[in-house]
Write an enzyme that holds these catalytic residues in place. Structure first.
Site, short mmCIF file in Angstrom:
data_model
loop_
_atom_site.label_atom_id
_atom_site.label_comp_id
_atom_site.label_asym_id
_atom_site.label_seq_id
_atom_site.Cartn_x
_atom_site.Cartn_y
_atom_site.Cartn_z
N LYS A 162 -18.46 36.43 -26.22
CA LYS A 162 -17.14 36.11 -26.77
C LYS A 162 -16.02 36.66 -25.88
O LYS A 162 -15.04 35.98 -25.64
CB LYS A 162 -16.99 36.76 -28.16
CG LYS A 162 -17.48 35.90 -29.29
CD LYS A 162 -17.10 36.53 -30.61
CE LYS A 162 -17.69 37.88 -30.71
NZ LYS A 162 -17.35 38.91 -31.43
N ARG A 208 -15.08 38.67 -40.32
CA ARG A 208 -16.47 39.13 -40.21
C ARG A 208 -17.13 39.15 -41.59
O ARG A 208 -18.33 39.38 -41.67
CB ARG A 208 -16.52 40.57 -39.69
CG ARG A 208 -16.20 40.77 -38.23
CD ARG A 208 -17.44 40.72 -37.37
NE ARG A 208 -17.70 41.85 -36.51
CZ ARG A 208 -17.05 42.19 -35.42
NH1 ARG A 208 -15.97 41.55 -35.06
NH2 ARG A 208 -17.45 43.19 -34.68
N ARG A 215 -24.34 46.81 -21.11
CA ARG A 215 -22.91 46.52 -20.97
C ARG A 215 -22.13 47.79 -20.62
O ARG A 215 -22.34 48.84 -21.21
CB ARG A 215 -22.42 45.93 -22.29
CG ARG A 215 -20.98 45.49 -22.29
CD ARG A 215 -20.74 44.48 -23.34
NE ARG A 215 -20.86 44.96 -24.71
CZ ARG A 215 -20.54 44.23 -25.76
NH1 ARG A 215 -20.08 43.00 -25.61
NH2 ARG A 215 -20.66 44.71 -26.98
N ARG A 275 -19.95 51.94 -24.38
CA ARG A 275 -19.44 52.07 -25.76
C ARG A 275 -20.47 52.79 -26.64
O ARG A 275 -21.65 52.48 -26.58
CB ARG A 275 -19.17 50.67 -26.34
CG ARG A 275 -17.76 50.19 -26.09
CD ARG A 275 -17.59 48.76 -26.49
NE ARG A 275 -18.05 48.43 -27.83
CZ ARG A 275 -17.88 47.24 -28.39
NH1 ARG A 275 -17.25 46.28 -27.75
NH2 ARG A 275 -18.32 47.00 -29.60
N ARG A 307 -25.51 46.18 -36.07
CA ARG A 307 -24.39 45.23 -35.97
C ARG A 307 -24.90 43.79 -36.09
O ARG A 307 -24.26 42.94 -36.72
CB ARG A 307 -23.65 45.42 -34.65
CG ARG A 307 -22.84 46.72 -34.64
CD ARG A 307 -22.60 47.24 -33.24
NE ARG A 307 -21.70 46.42 -32.47
CZ ARG A 307 -21.69 46.38 -31.13
NH1 ARG A 307 -22.55 47.07 -30.44
NH2 ARG A 307 -20.83 45.63 -30.51
P1 AMP Z 1 -16.33 44.35 -31.64
O1 AMP Z 1 -15.65 44.89 -30.41
O2 AMP Z 1 -15.79 43.03 -32.07
O3 AMP Z 1 -17.83 44.37 -31.52
O4 AMP Z 1 -15.97 45.37 -32.83
C1 AMP Z 1 -16.32 46.73 -32.76
C2 AMP Z 1 -16.35 47.33 -34.15
O5 AMP Z 1 -15.05 47.24 -34.75
C3 AMP Z 1 -17.29 46.66 -35.14
O6 AMP Z 1 -18.63 47.11 -35.00
C4 AMP Z 1 -16.67 47.09 -36.46
O7 AMP Z 1 -16.95 48.46 -36.74
C5 AMP Z 1 -15.18 47.01 -36.15
N1 AMP Z 1 -14.63 45.66 -36.47
C6 AMP Z 1 -14.12 44.74 -35.60
N2 AMP Z 1 -13.70 43.65 -36.24
C7 AMP Z 1 -13.95 43.86 -37.56
C8 AMP Z 1 -13.75 43.10 -38.73
N3 AMP Z 1 -13.23 41.87 -38.71
N4 AMP Z 1 -14.14 43.65 -39.93
C9 AMP Z 1 -14.66 44.88 -39.99
N5 AMP Z 1 -14.89 45.66 -38.91
C10 AMP Z 1 -14.54 45.16 -37.70
#
Ligand code: AMP
Length: 213
Positions: free
Chosen positions: A20, A96, A131, A160, A171
């Protein structure tokens, strides 16, 4: 009467490490949409130590979703800003959960594009674990599939805390559990694409024609 074409109000969805981030970079550079990554917004809030950041941090570190009550307000406020209204936007990482999709509908936000990147699970795990991000350029590399330029000190790249196999599986599980409910809101407009192929090809052959149609 000539009606003004509507700007893309798009969502890009896909599991962690489905590509993404890279697809968003290409889309935003080419189509000029506002990129709204909720993961980036939350990481910035954590780094700043804001109220939202403090509420979000422990969930993020565990690889769990931040509560809807924390994230929904942040996103709705951002979507109401002028740049999003005039240029259109690409929502990355939101919604999400089904509650987040419903909250957007309740706020009168009409999404007109939904792009889903599909990648087999074992490939996702390999992508996550390797990553790394360059802290200066913010560029994302993969130790195996997309190594940083020669001479880079790999120990200085950021891994990360939620990019371990254990947390990636949490996740991924959460993603899979929520996916069907989310898709039920967008199935009429959705484009589902094989995300295991090259990012530029995905854009040229699928994302661009879809987002500009
Ligand atoms: P990402 O970089 O998109 O993988 O997001 C990293 C982390 O941020 C996720 O594992 C969640 O803990 C939090 N997060 C991001 N977007 C959301 C969302 N829409 N709802 C809830 N938690 C989120």
């Amino acid at each position: 009467m000539v009606t003004k074409p509507t700007v893309p109000r798009a969502i890009i969805a896909g599991a962690p490490a489905s590509g993404k981030g890279t697809q968003c970079e290409i889309i935003v550079a080419s189509l000029g949409l506002v990129h709204l990554s909720t993961g980036d917004m939350l990481r910035a809030a954590v780094a700043k130590g804001s109220k939202v950041g403090k509420e979000a941090q422990k969930f993020m570190e565990a690889g769990e979703l931040v509560p809807d009550s924390v994230i929904i307000g942040v996103v709705l406020e951002r979507l109401a800003q002028k740049d999003c209204l005039t240029k259109g936007y690409l929502l990355d990482g939101f919604p999400r959960t089904e509650a987040q999709a419903i909250a957007m509908e309740d706020a009168g936000i009409v999404i007109n594009k939904f792009l889903l990147l599909d990648v087999p699970e074992e490939m996702l795990i390999r992508r996550v674990v390797g990553r790394r991000m360059d802290p200066k350029t913010k560029k994302i590399y993969h130790l195996e599939f997309n190594p940083p330029p020669e001479g880079t000190d790999v120990s200085k790249l950021i891994h990360r805390p939620d990019d371990t196999e254990e947390k990636a599986r949490v996740r991924l599980d959460t993603y899979n559990k929520n996916l069907e409910a989310i898709l039920s809101h967008y199935k009429d407009i959705m484009l589902r694409v094989d995300g295991s192929t090259k990012a530029q090809d995905i854009f040229d052959n699928h994302a661009k024609p879809y987002l500009t149609s």
